[in-house]
Design a protein around this motif. Structure first.
Motif, mmCIF file in Angstrom:
data_model
loop_
_atom_site.group_PDB
_atom_site.id
_atom_site.type_symbol
_atom_site.label_atom_id
_atom_site.label_comp_id
_atom_site.label_asym_id
_atom_site.label_seq_id
_atom_site.Cartn_x
_atom_site.Cartn_y
_atom_site.Cartn_z
ATOM 1 N N ILE A 252 0.843 -1.201 0.000
ATOM 2 C CA ILE A 252 0.000 0.000 0.000
ATOM 3 C C ILE A 252 0.879 1.251 0.000
ATOM 4 C CG2 ILE A 252 -1.655 1.294 1.340
ATOM 5 C CD1 ILE A 252 -3.185 -0.998 1.663
ATOM 6 N N MET A 253 1.961 1.210 0.770
ATOM 7 C CA MET A 253 2.867 2.355 0.757
ATOM 8 C C MET A 253 3.392 2.589 -0.665
ATOM 9 S SD MET A 253 6.624 2.645 2.341
ATOM 10 C CE MET A 253 7.269 1.724 0.998
ATOM 11 N N MET A 254 3.718 1.476 -1.345
ATOM 12 C CA MET A 254 4.278 1.620 -2.683
ATOM 13 C C MET A 254 3.266 2.188 -3.653
ATOM 14 S SD MET A 254 7.425 1.042 -2.906
ATOM 15 C CE MET A 254 7.608 0.957 -4.665
ATOM 16 N N ILE A 255 1.990 1.730 -3.555
ATOM 17 C CA ILE A 255 1.071 2.291 -4.543
ATOM 18 C C ILE A 255 0.839 3.768 -4.270
ATOM 19 C CG2 ILE A 255 -0.092 0.162 -5.203
ATOM 20 C CD1 ILE A 255 -2.425 0.914 -3.543
ATOM 21 N N VAL A 256 0.879 4.160 -2.999
ATOM 22 C CA VAL A 256 0.763 5.592 -2.719
ATOM 23 C C VAL A 256 1.917 6.350 -3.354
ATOM 24 C CG1 VAL A 256 0.922 7.278 -0.861
ATOM 25 C CG2 VAL A 256 -0.583 5.328 -0.623
ATOM 26 N N VAL A 257 3.139 5.836 -3.135
ATOM 27 C CA VAL A 257 4.325 6.500 -3.687
ATOM 28 C C VAL A 257 4.248 6.558 -5.204
ATOM 29 C CG1 VAL A 257 6.794 6.211 -4.046
ATOM 30 C CG2 VAL A 257 5.848 5.973 -1.783
ATOM 31 N N VAL A 258 3.973 5.392 -5.805
ATOM 32 C CA VAL A 258 4.032 5.327 -7.267
ATOM 33 C C VAL A 258 2.987 6.238 -7.883
ATOM 34 C CG1 VAL A 258 3.668 3.822 -9.248
ATOM 35 C CG2 VAL A 258 5.030 3.039 -7.351
ATOM 36 N N THR A 259 1.756 6.150 -7.394
ATOM 37 C CA THR A 259 0.731 6.970 -8.029
ATOM 38 C C THR A 259 0.999 8.444 -7.792
ATOM 39 O OG1 THR A 259 -0.634 6.575 -6.089
ATOM 40 C CG2 THR A 259 -1.129 5.283 -8.061
ATOM 41 N N PHE A 260 1.458 8.791 -6.601
ATOM 42 C CA PHE A 260 1.661 10.208 -6.333
ATOM 43 C C PHE A 260 2.787 10.775 -7.178
ATOM 44 C CE2 PHE A 260 1.040 14.014 -4.167
ATOM 45 C CZ PHE A 260 2.269 14.561 -3.835
ATOM 46 N N VAL A 261 3.926 10.085 -7.201
ATOM 47 C CA VAL A 261 5.054 10.594 -7.989
ATOM 48 C C VAL A 261 4.699 10.607 -9.468
ATOM 49 C CG1 VAL A 261 7.429 10.160 -8.650
ATOM 50 C CG2 VAL A 261 6.748 9.862 -6.298
ATOM 51 N N SER A 262 4.003 9.556 -9.905
ATOM 52 C CA SER A 262 3.612 9.520 -11.312
ATOM 53 C C SER A 262 2.686 10.684 -11.637
ATOM 54 C CB SER A 262 2.947 8.181 -11.614
ATOM 55 O OG SER A 262 2.671 8.069 -12.965
ATOM 56 N N LEU A 263 1.794 10.981 -10.708
ATOM 57 C CA LEU A 263 0.902 12.116 -10.927
ATOM 58 C C LEU A 263 1.699 13.410 -11.046
ATOM 59 C CD1 LEU A 263 -1.980 13.199 -11.003
ATOM 60 C CD2 LEU A 263 -1.897 13.396 -8.527
ATOM 61 N N MET A 264 2.680 13.588 -10.166
ATOM 62 C CA MET A 264 3.506 14.785 -10.245
ATOM 63 C C MET A 264 4.215 14.861 -11.591
ATOM 64 S SD MET A 264 3.147 16.462 -7.463
ATOM 65 C CE MET A 264 1.492 15.912 -7.193
ATOM 66 N N VAL A 265 4.713 13.719 -12.026
ATOM 67 C CA VAL A 265 5.431 13.718 -13.297
ATOM 68 C C VAL A 265 4.498 14.021 -14.451
ATOM 69 C CG1 VAL A 265 6.639 12.192 -14.911
ATOM 70 C CG2 VAL A 265 7.275 12.219 -12.530
ATOM 71 N N HIS A 266 3.284 13.496 -14.379
ATOM 72 C CA HIS A 266 2.319 13.794 -15.440
ATOM 73 C C HIS A 266 2.040 15.283 -15.523
ATOM 74 C CE1 HIS A 266 1.346 9.517 -15.820
ATOM 75 N NE2 HIS A 266 0.662 9.829 -16.883
ATOM 76 N N ILE A 267 1.812 15.896 -14.342
ATOM 77 C CA ILE A 267 1.505 17.320 -14.366
ATOM 78 C C ILE A 267 2.707 18.099 -14.902
ATOM 79 C CG2 ILE A 267 0.885 19.303 -12.957
ATOM 80 C CD1 ILE A 267 -0.433 17.458 -11.010
ATOM 81 N N TYR A 268 3.887 17.728 -14.409
ATOM 82 C CA TYR A 268 5.096 18.433 -14.802
ATOM 83 C C TYR A 268 5.332 18.315 -16.303
ATOM 84 C CZ TYR A 268 10.057 19.673 -14.589
ATOM 85 O OH TYR A 268 11.273 20.262 -14.774
ATOM 86 N N SER A 269 5.058 17.108 -16.846
ATOM 87 C CA SER A 269 5.352 16.902 -18.265
ATOM 88 C C SER A 269 4.454 17.742 -19.152
ATOM 89 C CB SER A 269 5.183 15.439 -18.641
ATOM 90 O OG SER A 269 5.952 14.637 -17.813
ATOM 91 N N MET A 270 3.308 18.139 -18.618
ATOM 92 C CA MET A 270 2.445 18.963 -19.472
ATOM 93 C C MET A 270 3.156 20.242 -19.861
ATOM 94 S SD MET A 270 -1.519 18.538 -18.647
ATOM 95 C CE MET A 270 -1.676 18.976 -16.949
ATOM 96 N N GLY A 271 3.977 20.746 -18.924
ATOM 97 C CA GLY A 271 4.730 21.938 -19.263
ATOM 98 C C GLY A 271 6.040 21.613 -19.960
ATOM 99 N N TYR A 272 6.716 20.583 -19.468
ATOM 100 C CA TYR A 272 8.063 20.304 -19.970
ATOM 101 C C TYR A 272 8.039 19.813 -21.401
ATOM 102 C CZ TYR A 272 12.865 18.567 -19.727
ATOM 103 O OH TYR A 272 14.202 18.352 -19.920
ATOM 104 N N MET A 273 7.087 18.928 -21.694
ATOM 105 C CA MET A 273 7.067 18.310 -23.022
ATOM 106 C C MET A 273 6.121 19.050 -23.954
ATOM 107 S SD MET A 273 9.095 15.739 -22.732
ATOM 108 C CE MET A 273 8.764 14.509 -23.943
ATOM 109 N N HIS A 274 5.776 20.252 -23.588
ATOM 110 C CA HIS A 274 4.830 20.974 -24.427
ATOM 111 C C HIS A 274 5.471 21.267 -25.771
ATOM 112 C CE1 HIS A 274 1.397 23.493 -25.187
ATOM 113 N NE2 HIS A 274 2.192 24.426 -25.651
ATOM 114 N N GLY A 275 4.729 21.021 -26.836
ATOM 115 C CA GLY A 275 5.284 21.296 -28.153
ATOM 116 C C GLY A 275 6.038 20.123 -28.729
#
Lengths: 158, 667, 104
Positions: free
Chosen positions: B97-120
């Motif tokens: 359970i700790m791992m799914i919290v970590v994985v989903t949360f970090v993945s979510l952060m990366v998804h949000i971040y990539s919207m700006g970073y990989m734009h274009g």
């Protein structure tokens, strides 16, 4: 006579002579039929075979052969093989015949007179041969037409 | 009650997103795919948090005071024999359970971040598809209830990381890096598979719970597996060590670490997700999953884990001091921190106070995910800003990028272990566990921690201080540098407008920064411990003085050397000479590997094998073809075209059959 | 000469048959091959008549069959001659060795 004629027919190198020897052989067979008291068949044999087929063969020899020349002899190997094969078959069949005991039929003989034959050929009851008779007629017709078609020469359009 | 069916959504949502974006993204979704991916992951993260809340608080401990393992879902897929089957199942226990919290949360952060970073980016939707695939694979890995299931997802994670590392496929270096990552981890997985087979053979099952139970109680399986031995080492040790080799490959432990620095060729958010927080901890997770067997039944295997982890952490720390590429420094830092986690597991016992190392390792995993992802995302923002990975191109950025600066500083303080940031708490636990079990490990660990502080702050100062201000420094260099980017003109005005990055890039930084501060205060021991019971931990001030003091020393040293641009570092490196060069060249490990593969394996094994294949195997086939050809050539004259020949054959055949049937046929 | 019974006649017909076979396999001229076939057919006729006379005197089946065979032999000879004439036109010879374009 039959055998002698046959042997000469198959080994003679002169084609006409072969035909004539065939003729002799066929006449001998007709004689055999006479001797067995089947006159009708003997008559049919002579009329159809001798009078028809041998004449036909001689006609075709005229048409196709440069007559006068002799035919080429067969290859030695071929004739040896064939002789061996034929002899083997002959021996086999002879042994079979010797071993087998044929039961001679003891029924009352039916006289093979022309009357009887005619009646039976055209009757549809048991032992009647009407259907084969008709079929044979068709076959003859077909073969006649076929022979004409095969041998016809198509004239080129002028 | 626990909504077990809801758990299945957690891995399945990213899978569905992967399929949808993968199939339709190119044509139809394009920019929307980013939002789609983020939304689906947000849902998955919410479900994970909710599950964690339910598991730890609502369901809570059972009668014996233990957080028990719940099998939420089990489907028998392939049955080899009664008892041994490959199931697809979901196991819920504190670490998963700790791992799914970590994985989903970090993945979510990366998804949000990539919207700006990989734009274009042209292949934007493909990127998000791969991200979803990776998240799915990782979630499946941590939720696996069956050792073969974990292997399947292990390979899936390898494939997804290959796709992501090689994302810029027109760069040959990226392609080579992706290949290297995949091959090295695949090679490690060979050990993993053999280990699985050994363990499955002796325990007669592939299911985690049954396997652990059979090997830790004094059952017939246990006696069988310890009795059987190969070259003097028991089968259980072999099995566990082989499984650990697989974990070491994925977690970039020495000597299977060579893929990690090169894997930085991928886009930076990918590095944040894969190489900071999730994939590289898969090995640690695997050891933790099998921990009862390691700790109770096979101490020698646990020693292997300890020493490999310890050596890797020191090794990586030394190399990190010399690297000049931001991402490479962070890569080696990851390797070092995972080494920490590994040896923390290695020195741990089982149950109660003895299990401190286990708890500390998992805690460090949790906090490390937060601050390492923050570091990578921050580095990504910096790289995005200066368009270069090298530290010498940076400097003085603290005024140009304030948010990034603060969050990066927070993360560096956390990783250095300065209170009250998160890293302090987790590192303290690890050092405490080391102190209680193995003094040698403790000494090496504390030295490594000091070096960690040093190189992290070297990085920090080089980026954000060192030069007076980035704008002034780069103003002088503008005319010298030639850039390929058309849309970023090199004027101060343009830089300010370009700024630090869009809000989507800054938001994850801020969130992670907050967590890096606050996560330390979670009483982790209550939730995760080696036997499921809670563990109280306390802090001895005297004990903490030594590590914190050494860390502060490291920071001061870095400040002295790097805060202002000077020549001291270069003079030191020249003075140390050979050692510096060796460390800079990563101790020549890559060269050794290349030598072994090219000179030895290719020439000795590869070439003869190719020769055999070409001449012998192909020769056999050609021989059969030639035989058929010759045979048919001999048969050919039989068709002579002459009627009499045919008649002869026919007649002889008939004769033969007649003879056969008459004389030889017995009916 | 002893009693001419069935076996003797059968011997004659068998001998005729195999002479015909030998001739068929050996002769190079197509027309002589045809003649050999006629011999074979005649041997079969003798067989039928003999069996009819000796084994089944009450029926006339053998006789009818013989008639049919003679008829068919005639038809077949006619068609064969037609074919030979056609082949002669193509190969300008009636040697069977020359008509071997159906080989491999």
């Amino acid at each position: 006579m039959i055998i002698g004629g046959a042997i000469m027919a198959v080994t003679s190198l002169k084609i006409f002579r072969a035909a004539i020897y065939l003729l002799f052989s066929l006449i001998g067979i007709a004689g055999l039929y006479f001797w067995l008291n089947y006159e009708f068949i003997a008559a049919v044999q002579i009329v159809v075979y001798v009078g028809g087929i041998v004449v036909l063969i001689i006609f075709s020899i005229f048409l196709t052969h440069h007559s006068g020349e002799d035919m080429k002899a067969p290859k030695i190997a071929q004739s040896v093989f064939a002789a061996i094969a034929a002899a083997a078959g002959f021996a086999l069949t002879l042994t079979l015949i010797n071993r087998h005991s044929f039961l001679v039929g003891a029924e009352k003989a039916v006289e093979p007179s022309v009357n009887n034959i005619g009646m039976q050929m055209l009757s549809t009851t048991e032992h009647g041969y009407l259907l084969p008779f008709e079929v044979i007629s068709m076959l003859l017709l077909a073969s006649m037409i076929g022979a004409i078609v095969i041998a016809i020469k198509i004239k080129p359009k002028a | 009650m626990l909504h077990s069916k809801l758990i299945a959504l957690v891995p399945l949502l990213p899978l569905a997103t992967f399929l949808v974006i993968g199939l339709f993204g190119r044509k139809y979704l394009k920019n929307f795919s980013g939002i789609l991916g983020t939304l689906s992951l947000l849902t998955a993260a919410v479900i994970s948090f909710y599950t964690a809340y339910e598991y730890f608080f609502v369901v809570g401990k059972n009668a014996a005071g233990v957080y028990e393992q719940i099998i939420a879902f089990k489907y028998t897929w392939l049955q080899f024999s009664p008892g041994m089957s490959i199931d697809m199942g979901i196991i819920l226990d504190p670490i998963s359970i700790m791992m799914i919290v970590v994985v989903t949360f970090v993945s979510l952060m990366v998804h949000i971040y990539s919207m700006g970073y990989m734009h274009g980016e042209e292949r934007y939707s493909t990127y998000y598809a791969f991200l979803s695939l990776f998240t799915f694979s990782m979630l499946g890995l941590v939720l696996a209830s069956n050792i073969f299931q974990i292997y399947i997802f292990w390979e899936l994670v390898g494939v997804s990381s290959f796709l992501l590392i090689g994302f810029y496929y027109d760069k040959p270096s990226a392609v080579a890096a992706a290949k290297k990552a995949f091959i090295v981890t695949r090679f490690a997985d060979l050990g993993f598979l053999i280990g699985i087979l050994v363990l499955a053979f002796y325990s007669g099952t592939l299911d985690f719970q049954t396997l652990i139970e059979r090997f830790t109680t004094n059952s017939e399986y246990y006696t069988a597996v310890t009795a059987a031995s190969f070259m003097g080492i028991s089968a259980l040790t072999w099995g566990l060590v082989l499984v650990f080799i697989g974990g070491a490959g994925k977690s970039a432990m020495f000597p299977l670490h060579v893929w990690l620095p090169d894997a930085m060729e991928g886009p930076t958010p990918v590095s944040a997700l894969i190489h900071a927080a999730t994939m590289v901890v898969a090995g640690v997770y695997l050891v933790a999953r099998l921990f009862p067997v390691f700790a109770l039944s096979c101490p020698p295997a646990l020693d292997v884990v300890t020493y490999v982890g310890l050596f890797s952490s020191l090794f990586a720390a030394i190399i990190a001091c010399t690297q000049t590429d931001i991402k490479r420094v962070l890569a080696y830092s990851t390797m070092s921190q995972i080494g920490f986690m590994m040896f923390a597991l290695g020195i741990s016992g089982y149950g109660g106070e003895e299990g401190l190392g286990y708890m500390a390792s998992m805690f460090h995993l949790f906090t490390h995910a937060m601050f390492k992802a923050l570091l990578f995302l921050g580095a990504g923002a910096v790289i995005h800003y200066v368009h270069s990975n090298e530290m010498k191109d940076m400097g003085g950025l603290r005024k140009s990028m304030p948010v990034t600066h603060i969050t990066f500083l927070i993360a560096c303080l956390a990783i250095a272990g300065i209170p009250p940031f998160a890293g302090f708490f987790s590192k303290e636990e690890i050092l405490a566990a080391a102190f209680h079990s193995n003094k040698v490990v403790f000494v090496v660990a504390i030295i490594t921690a000091a070096i960690t502080a040093f190189y992290m702050f070297r990085l920090y100062f080089s980026i954000f201080w060192n030069k007076p201000s980035y704008a002034e420094a780069s103003a002088g260099e503008q005319k010298v540098e030639a850039h390929g980017h058309d849309d970023h003109a090199h004027t101060d005005h343009a830089h300010e407008k370009h700024g630090e990055g869009t809000k989507t890039m800054l938001l994850p930084l801020i969130l992670l920064g907050l967590l890096a501060i606050g996560a330390g205060f979670i009483p982790f021991g209550h939730f995760v411990s080696s036997d499921g019971k809670g563990l109280e931990t306390e802090f001895h001030l005297m004990f903490s003085l030594a590590p914190v003091g050494l860390a502060l020393l490291g920071i001061l040293l870095a400040m002295w050397l790097y805060k202002r641009a000077n020549t001291k570092p270069t003079r030191i490196s020249e003075a140390v000479g050979g050692i510096y060069r060796a460390a800079y060249r990563k101790f020549y490990i890559d060269e050794i590997y290349l030598f072994i593969t090219k000179k030895i394996i290719f020439n000795v094994i590869g070439k003869p094998a190719a020769w055999i294949d070409k001449n012998i195997v192909d020769g056999c086939i050609n021989l059969s073809a030639t035989l058929a050809e010759n045979f048919s050539e001999t048969l050919r004259p039989m068709q002579s075209g002459k009627v009499q020949h045919y008649a002869m054959f026919f007649f002889v055949g008939v004769l033969g059959f007649a003879v056969l049937f008459i004389y030889f046929w017995t009916n | 000469m002893n009693e001419i019974g069935l076996p003797q006649i059968l011997v004659i017909s068998v001998a005729l048959f195999f002479i015909g076979v030998y001739g068929f396999l050996t002769r190079r001229n197509m027309i002589t091959m045809l003649m050999s076939i006629e011999l074979i057919l005649n041997s079969v006729n003798i067989n039928f008549i003999a069996f009819n006379k000796y084994l089944f005197p009450g029926k006339l089946d053998g006789l009818f069959f013989t008639v049919i065979i003679i008829t068919i032999a005639a038809a077949e000879a006619a068609v064969a001659i037609a074919i030979i004439i056609n082949l002669y036109r193509k190969y300008k010879s009636i040697d069977v060795e020359d008509a071997n374009s159906m080989k491999f």
